[in-house]
Scaffold this motif. Sequence first.
Motif, PDB file in Angstrom:
ATOM      1  N   ILE A  19       0.834  -1.200   0.000  1.00  0.00           N
ATOM      2  CA  ILE A  19       0.000   0.000   0.000  1.00  0.00           C
ATOM      3  C   ILE A  19       0.871   1.254   0.000  1.00  0.00           C
ATOM      4  CG2 ILE A  19      -1.732   1.292   1.314  1.00  0.00           C
ATOM      5  CD1 ILE A  19      -3.006  -1.476   1.906  1.00  0.00           C
ATOM      6  N   TYR A  20       1.985   1.196   0.676  1.00  0.00           N
ATOM      7  CA  TYR A  20       2.944   2.305   0.595  1.00  0.00           C
ATOM      8  C   TYR A  20       3.329   2.548  -0.860  1.00  0.00           C
ATOM      9  CZ  TYR A  20       4.494   4.377   4.958  1.00  0.00           C
ATOM     10  OH  TYR A  20       4.579   5.141   6.096  1.00  0.00           O
ATOM     11  N   LEU A  21       3.664   1.481  -1.567  1.00  0.00           N
ATOM     12  CA  LEU A  21       4.067   1.612  -2.963  1.00  0.00           C
ATOM     13  C   LEU A  21       2.920   2.130  -3.841  1.00  0.00           C
ATOM     14  CD1 LEU A  21       6.231  -1.617  -3.360  1.00  0.00           C
ATOM     15  CD2 LEU A  21       7.037   0.763  -3.293  1.00  0.00           C
ATOM     16  N   ALA A  22       1.708   1.656  -3.577  1.00  0.00           N
ATOM     17  CA  ALA A  22       0.551   2.054  -4.379  1.00  0.00           C
ATOM     18  C   ALA A  22       0.175   3.523  -4.166  1.00  0.00           C
ATOM     19  CB  ALA A  22      -0.640   1.165  -4.061  1.00  0.00           C
ATOM     20  N   THR A  23       0.537   4.080  -3.025  1.00  0.00           N
ATOM     21  CA  THR A  23       0.151   5.468  -2.717  1.00  0.00           C
ATOM     22  C   THR A  23       1.327   6.443  -2.762  1.00  0.00           C
ATOM     23  OG1 THR A  23       0.396   5.088  -0.334  1.00  0.00           O
ATOM     24  CG2 THR A  23      -1.808   4.742  -1.283  1.00  0.00           C
ATOM     25  N   MET A  73      -8.747  -1.261   6.257  1.00  0.00           N
ATOM     26  CA  MET A  73      -9.723  -1.787   5.312  1.00  0.00           C
ATOM     27  C   MET A  73     -10.728  -0.709   4.913  1.00  0.00           C
ATOM     28  SD  MET A  73     -10.238  -5.541   7.057  1.00  0.00           S
ATOM     29  CE  MET A  73     -11.406  -6.198   5.862  1.00  0.00           C
ATOM     30  N   THR A  74     -11.164   0.062   5.875  1.00  0.00           N
ATOM     31  CA  THR A  74     -12.091   1.164   5.599  1.00  0.00           C
ATOM     32  C   THR A  74     -11.450   2.170   4.657  1.00  0.00           C
ATOM     33  OG1 THR A  74     -13.135   0.884   7.756  1.00  0.00           O
ATOM     34  CG2 THR A  74     -13.426   3.028   6.672  1.00  0.00           C
ATOM     35  N   GLN A  75     -10.200   2.502   4.909  1.00  0.00           N
ATOM     36  CA  GLN A  75      -9.492   3.471   4.077  1.00  0.00           C
ATOM     37  C   GLN A  75      -9.262   2.936   2.660  1.00  0.00           C
ATOM     38  OE1 GLN A  75      -6.275   3.871   6.782  1.00  0.00           O
ATOM     39  NE2 GLN A  75      -7.419   5.261   8.115  1.00  0.00           N
ATOM     40  N   LEU A  76      -8.996   1.642   2.545  1.00  0.00           N
ATOM     41  CA  LEU A  76      -8.876   1.040   1.219  1.00  0.00           C
ATOM     42  C   LEU A  76     -10.174   1.184   0.433  1.00  0.00           C
ATOM     43  CD1 LEU A  76      -6.913  -2.247   2.023  1.00  0.00           C
ATOM     44  CD2 LEU A  76      -6.175  -0.465   0.417  1.00  0.00           C
ATOM     45  N   MET A  77     -11.299   0.906   1.089  1.00  0.00           N
ATOM     46  CA  MET A  77     -12.595   1.009   0.416  1.00  0.00           C
ATOM     47  C   MET A  77     -12.881   2.446   0.008  1.00  0.00           C
ATOM     48  SD  MET A  77     -14.979  -1.746   2.457  1.00  0.00           S
ATOM     49  CE  MET A  77     -14.384  -1.450   4.113  1.00  0.00           C
ATOM     50  N   ILE A  78     -12.576   3.380   0.879  1.00  0.00           N
ATOM     51  CA  ILE A  78     -12.778   4.796   0.537  1.00  0.00           C
ATOM     52  C   ILE A  78     -11.866   5.179  -0.626  1.00  0.00           C
ATOM     53  CG2 ILE A  78     -12.460   7.171   1.358  1.00  0.00           C
ATOM     54  CD1 ILE A  78     -13.368   6.093   4.163  1.00  0.00           C
ATOM     55  N   GLY A  79     -10.603   4.755  -0.558  1.00  0.00           N
ATOM     56  CA  GLY A  79      -9.665   5.049  -1.639  1.00  0.00           C
ATOM     57  C   GLY A  79     -10.142   4.519  -2.980  1.00  0.00           C
ATOM     58  N   ARG A  80     -10.741   3.340  -2.962  1.00  0.00           N
ATOM     59  CA  ARG A  80     -11.313   2.760  -4.185  1.00  0.00           C
ATOM     60  C   ARG A  80     -12.495   3.592  -4.668  1.00  0.00           C
ATOM     61  NH1 ARG A  80     -14.073  -2.413  -2.674  1.00  0.00           N
ATOM     62  NH2 ARG A  80     -15.450  -0.848  -1.788  1.00  0.00           N
ATOM     63  N   ASP A  81     -13.388   3.927  -3.746  1.00  0.00           N
ATOM     64  CA  ASP A  81     -14.618   4.617  -4.127  1.00  0.00           C
ATOM     65  C   ASP A  81     -14.386   6.039  -4.626  1.00  0.00           C
ATOM     66  OD1 ASP A  81     -15.887   2.280  -3.414  1.00  0.00           O
ATOM     67  OD2 ASP A  81     -16.761   3.075  -1.564  1.00  0.00           O
ATOM     68  N   GLY A  83     -11.630   6.901  -6.245  1.00  0.00           N
ATOM     69  CA  GLY A  83     -10.773   6.811  -7.412  1.00  0.00           C
ATOM     70  C   GLY A  83      -9.281   6.938  -7.159  1.00  0.00           C
ATOM     71  N   TYR A  84      -8.870   6.867  -5.918  1.00  0.00           N
ATOM     72  CA  TYR A  84      -7.439   6.932  -5.604  1.00  0.00           C
ATOM     73  C   TYR A  84      -6.743   5.596  -5.839  1.00  0.00           C
ATOM     74  CZ  TYR A  84      -7.833  11.467  -3.150  1.00  0.00           C
ATOM     75  OH  TYR A  84      -8.015  12.783  -2.816  1.00  0.00           O
ATOM     76  N   LEU A  85      -7.467   4.496  -5.639  1.00  0.00           N
ATOM     77  CA  LEU A  85      -6.885   3.162  -5.738  1.00  0.00           C
ATOM     78  C   LEU A  85      -7.701   2.308  -6.702  1.00  0.00           C
ATOM     79  CD1 LEU A  85      -6.285   2.609  -1.913  1.00  0.00           C
ATOM     80  CD2 LEU A  85      -4.544   3.149  -3.625  1.00  0.00           C
TER      81      LEU A  85
END
Length: 118
Positions: A19-23, A73-81, A83-85
């Motif tokens: 996740i560090y690499l992805a962001t 997990m919550t932050q991943l879902m928000i990031g997806r929703d 458009g960040y991830l």
Amino acid sequence: MKFQKLEVWQLSYQLSSSIYLATKDLRDWGFKDQITRSGLSVPSNIAEGIERQGIKEQIQFLYIAKASLAERMTQLMIGRDIGYLDASFVDEKLQIAERISGMLAGLIKSIKERNSER
């Protein structure tokens, strides 16, 4: 260091690194800081808990790791929703996070049971 031998620590360490690499190029510093800090907390608290001598402390740190994982997990879902991830990246990481969560629950249960036998 016995924590490094635990599969749950290894998976959470790999999850944090990915996740560090992805962001790394994300310009929303607040989001980036929050998702990376919560991720750092998971393997860090597993390591600290396992290295503690007292059973209560071990369990406390493992519960903190589990809570930080839920935050991640919550932050991943928000990031997806927002458009960040990438959705497929998030779905894969959420599956790994669910596995880690179950492993943490099992580890906590094992420590509690081992302690009750004394």
